[in-house]
Design a protein around this motif. Structure first.
Motif, mmCIF file in Angstrom:
data_model
loop_
_atom_site.group_PDB
_atom_site.id
_atom_site.type_symbol
_atom_site.label_atom_id
_atom_site.label_comp_id
_atom_site.label_asym_id
_atom_site.label_seq_id
_atom_site.Cartn_x
_atom_site.Cartn_y
_atom_site.Cartn_z
ATOM 1 N N ASP A 110 8.021 -8.298 13.521
ATOM 2 C CA ASP A 110 8.506 -9.629 13.159
ATOM 3 C C ASP A 110 7.549 -10.710 13.663
ATOM 4 O OD1 ASP A 110 10.601 -10.899 11.718
ATOM 5 O OD2 ASP A 110 11.452 -11.613 13.604
ATOM 6 N N MET A 111 7.040 -10.536 14.881
ATOM 7 C CA MET A 111 6.063 -11.491 15.420
ATOM 8 C C MET A 111 4.763 -11.452 14.620
ATOM 9 S SD MET A 111 6.635 -11.429 19.552
ATOM 10 C CE MET A 111 6.689 -9.670 19.789
ATOM 11 N N SER A 112 4.323 -10.264 14.230
ATOM 12 C CA SER A 112 3.110 -10.138 13.407
ATOM 13 C C SER A 112 3.297 -10.822 12.063
ATOM 14 C CB SER A 112 2.771 -8.665 13.159
ATOM 15 O OG SER A 112 2.215 -8.074 14.296
ATOM 16 N N LEU A 113 4.470 -10.625 11.460
ATOM 17 C CA LEU A 113 4.739 -11.256 10.172
ATOM 18 C C LEU A 113 4.747 -12.777 10.293
ATOM 19 C CD1 LEU A 113 7.417 -8.792 8.813
ATOM 20 C CD2 LEU A 113 5.196 -9.276 7.754
ATOM 21 N N THR B 192 9.282 -0.397 8.857
ATOM 22 C CA THR B 192 8.406 -0.027 7.746
ATOM 23 C C THR B 192 8.220 -1.278 6.903
ATOM 24 O OG1 THR B 192 9.101 2.296 7.690
ATOM 25 C CG2 THR B 192 8.152 1.387 5.668
ATOM 26 N N LEU B 193 6.998 -1.536 6.538
ATOM 27 C CA LEU B 193 6.664 -2.669 5.691
ATOM 28 C C LEU B 193 6.161 -2.123 4.356
ATOM 29 C CD1 LEU B 193 6.357 -5.801 5.685
ATOM 30 C CD2 LEU B 193 3.983 -5.443 6.359
ATOM 31 N N SER B 194 6.766 -2.563 3.264
ATOM 32 C CA SER B 194 6.328 -2.145 1.929
ATOM 33 C C SER B 194 5.805 -3.353 1.172
ATOM 34 C CB SER B 194 7.479 -1.517 1.146
ATOM 35 O OG SER B 194 7.795 -0.249 1.660
ATOM 36 N N LEU B 195 4.781 -3.111 0.364
ATOM 37 C CA LEU B 195 4.226 -4.144 -0.498
ATOM 38 C C LEU B 195 4.585 -3.792 -1.931
ATOM 39 C CD1 LEU B 195 2.365 -3.918 2.114
ATOM 40 C CD2 LEU B 195 0.668 -5.095 0.755
ATOM 41 N N PHE B 196 5.234 -4.725 -2.609
ATOM 42 C CA PHE B 196 5.630 -4.521 -3.997
ATOM 43 C C PHE B 196 4.865 -5.487 -4.884
ATOM 44 C CE2 PHE B 196 9.115 -2.526 -1.852
ATOM 45 C CZ PHE B 196 9.549 -1.533 -2.720
ATOM 46 N N LYS B 197 4.265 -4.935 -5.928
ATOM 47 C CA LYS B 197 3.552 -5.741 -6.914
ATOM 48 C C LYS B 197 4.259 -5.548 -8.251
ATOM 49 C CE LYS B 197 -1.058 -6.520 -8.767
ATOM 50 N NZ LYS B 197 -2.457 -6.103 -8.714
ATOM 51 N N GLY C 227 7.356 -5.476 -8.946
ATOM 52 C CA GLY C 227 8.520 -4.613 -8.844
ATOM 53 C C GLY C 227 8.252 -3.169 -8.489
ATOM 54 N N SER C 228 6.977 -2.783 -8.391
ATOM 55 C CA SER C 228 6.623 -1.411 -8.038
ATOM 56 C C SER C 228 5.988 -1.376 -6.655
ATOM 57 C CB SER C 228 5.623 -0.830 -9.041
ATOM 58 O OG SER C 228 6.204 -0.754 -10.320
ATOM 59 N N GLU C 229 6.345 -0.372 -5.893
ATOM 60 C CA GLU C 229 5.787 -0.265 -4.546
ATOM 61 C C GLU C 229 4.311 0.092 -4.629
ATOM 62 O OE1 GLU C 229 7.387 1.329 -0.330
ATOM 63 O OE2 GLU C 229 7.342 2.836 -1.911
ATOM 64 N N ALA C 230 3.473 -0.770 -4.047
ATOM 65 C CA ALA C 230 2.026 -0.569 -4.056
ATOM 66 C C ALA C 230 1.545 0.111 -2.781
ATOM 67 C CB ALA C 230 1.309 -1.905 -4.230
ATOM 68 N N ALA C 231 2.264 -0.118 -1.671
ATOM 69 C CA ALA C 231 1.874 0.473 -0.390
ATOM 70 C C ALA C 231 3.072 0.474 0.539
ATOM 71 C CB ALA C 231 0.731 -0.317 0.244
ATOM 72 N N ARG C 232 3.067 1.449 1.441
ATOM 73 C CA ARG C 232 4.099 1.532 2.473
ATOM 74 C C ARG C 232 3.395 1.710 3.805
ATOM 75 N NH1 ARG C 232 9.434 5.267 1.866
ATOM 76 N NH2 ARG C 232 9.822 3.686 0.261
ATOM 77 N N LEU C 233 3.706 0.833 4.741
ATOM 78 C CA LEU C 233 3.062 0.837 6.047
ATOM 79 C C LEU C 233 4.115 1.126 7.122
ATOM 80 C CD1 LEU C 233 1.087 -2.493 5.527
ATOM 81 C CD2 LEU C 233 0.279 -0.184 5.039
ATOM 82 N N PRO C 234 4.255 2.383 7.547
ATOM 83 C CA PRO C 234 5.256 2.697 8.565
ATOM 84 C C PRO C 234 4.780 2.287 9.953
ATOM 85 C CG PRO C 234 4.104 4.684 7.900
ATOM 86 C CD PRO C 234 3.568 3.563 7.057
ATOM 87 N N GLY C 235 5.728 1.864 10.784
ATOM 88 C CA GLY C 235 5.410 1.509 12.157
ATOM 89 C C GLY C 235 4.923 0.082 12.304
ATOM 90 N N PHE C 236 4.595 -0.254 13.534
ATOM 91 C CA PHE C 236 4.113 -1.601 13.834
ATOM 92 C C PHE C 236 2.787 -1.854 13.126
ATOM 93 C CE2 PHE C 236 1.187 -4.129 16.410
ATOM 94 C CZ PHE C 236 1.830 -5.348 16.345
#
Length: 113
Positions: free
Chosen positions: A38-41, A78-83, A85-94
């Motif tokens: 949350d702080m990183s975001l 987990t942070l996901s990037l959607f472009k 409406g489709s998931e482009a990347a999933r970044l698990p963890g900090f």
């Protein structure tokens, strides 16, 4: 970067449909890594790289553990990037702000070009 919260699966689906460039933060309250992400975001949101992006916060205690399992989420945060409406990347963890910026640049660089 605008921030939204999903309380239901319908909120989640509506956000995916409404925002062509969307970061989704899957988190829960008792997760130290989630607080750090949350702080990183927040730091990332203050940069030019965040312009034109939306952030959707999805809290497991609100939307439900079954919803998380249905998305095959194995950990929080987990942070996901959607472009579009489709998931482009999933970044698990900090993820550090620089890691978030790198993922955004890699997956959204041509979104508005």
């Amino acid at each position: 970067m605008q921030t939204f919260h999903a309380s239901t699966p319908d909120d989640y689906a509506a956000a995916l449909a409404a925002h062509p460039r969307l970061l989704v933060d899957y988190y829960k309250d008792d997760c130290p890594g989630c607080k750090m992400l949350d702080m990183s975001l927040a730091k990332f949101a203050a940069t030019a790289d965040a312009e034109g992006l939306a952030l959707l916060k999805v809290k497991m205690e609100v939307i439900g553990e079954d919803f998380f399992r249905g998305l095959n989420l194995r950990q929080t945060p987990t942070l996901s990037l959607f472009k579009d409406g489709s998931e482009a990347a999933r970044l698990p963890g900090f993820q550090a702000p620089a890691q978030i910026a790198q993922a955004v640049a890699a997956h959204f660089a041509t979104a508005d070009a």
